[in-house]
Design an enzyme around this catalytic site. Structure first.
Site, PDB file in Angstrom:
ATOM      1  CD  GLU A  77      -1.142   0.153   3.602  1.00 17.95           C
ATOM      2  OE1 GLU A  77      -2.443   0.293   3.536  1.00 17.95           O
ATOM      3  OE2 GLU A  77      -0.780   0.145   4.964  1.00 17.95           O
ATOM      4  CG  HIS A  78       1.849   3.116  -2.968  1.00 20.00           C
ATOM      5  ND1 HIS A  78       3.273   3.625  -3.578  1.00 20.00           N
ATOM      6  CD2 HIS A  78       1.579   1.860  -3.507  1.00 20.00           C
ATOM      7  CE1 HIS A  78       3.618   2.574  -4.116  1.00 20.00           C
ATOM      8  NE2 HIS A  78       2.828   1.850  -4.352  1.00 20.00           N
ATOM      9  N   PRO A  79       1.170   5.481   0.899  1.00 17.18           N
ATOM     10  CG  PRO A  79       2.908   7.143   1.543  1.00 17.18           C
ATOM     11  CD  PRO A  79       2.845   5.671   0.812  1.00 17.18           C
TER      12      PRO A  79
END
Length: 210
Positions: A77-79
């Site tokens: 996942e990416h922020p």
């Protein structure tokens, strides 16, 4: 006689393809890791196997799991809440000197471990998202994207993955979980193989429930 010395059994050491990349991985007996598989901080129980080009990170996987090619377990996942979703924010060391890895973001990822029970089949190209828990005996369809927990002995498919049907009736599934055949010693499994191959599930349970 221990199973390791029994002439009926193959070598019980993990079989790892030379092109596989493993870091912080714990593998059980008879496990197999195929071509170009990448695993990081993963545990896998006895007899579980990974087909070619699969990837997994921060996951605990049970025994007798069948993981097809191109599966992704605990997809990155990416922020999204930050200025940018790019890895420059959590792995700046790849671009700049004197900038380390973002340990806060890493800890967030590590806290969202995936859990996969025993006897789970994950089909070709499926993606398991962070923190998902998959019950014993479940089946994940090819190319499914699993965003929610999967109950034991449930077949799911689609994007996002949704229940299709139960693998067995609820009563049979409950009996299988009580039987916990995946915990049997190798000697018992050896004796049970002909019945696994030939008996209907109800007849198998009637014979082997103790």
């Amino acid at each position: 006689m221990a199973a390791a010395d029994d002439p009926r059994f193959q070598n019980d050491q993990p079989r790892i393809h030379p092109s596989a990349q493993l870091k912080g991985v714990k593998l059980g007996k008879y496990t197999e890791v195929g071509e170009r598989v990448v695993l990081r901080d993963v545990t896998a129980g006895d007899f579980t196997y990974f087909e070619r080009h699969s990837e997994g990170i921060y996951a605990d996987i049970g025994r007798f799991c069948s993981i097809a090619a191109n599966v992704r377990i605990n997809a990155l996942e990416h922020p999204m809440e930050r200025l940018t979703t790019h890895k420059i924010s959590y792995r700046p060391n790849e671009f700049f000197k004197y900038q380390g890895i973002d340990n806060v973001f890493r800890a967030r990822r590590q806290a969202k471990r995936v859990g996969i029970g025993h006897d789970v089949w994950i089909g070709h190209g499926a993606v398991i998202m962070p923190a998902v828990q998959i019950g014993h005996g479940a089946v994940i369809g090819a190319n499914a994207v699993v965003t929610r927990n999967v109950a034991p002995y449930t077949i799911v498919a689609g994007n996002p993955a949704r229940p299709i049907r139960l693998r067995f009736p609820e009563e049979i599934a409950a009996r299988l979980q009580r039987l916990a055949w995946w915990d049997w010693p190798a000697e018992t499994l050896f004796e049970a193989i002909p019945d696994i191959q030939s008996l209907a599930i109800e007849d198998f349970l009637a014979k082997w429930e103790r």
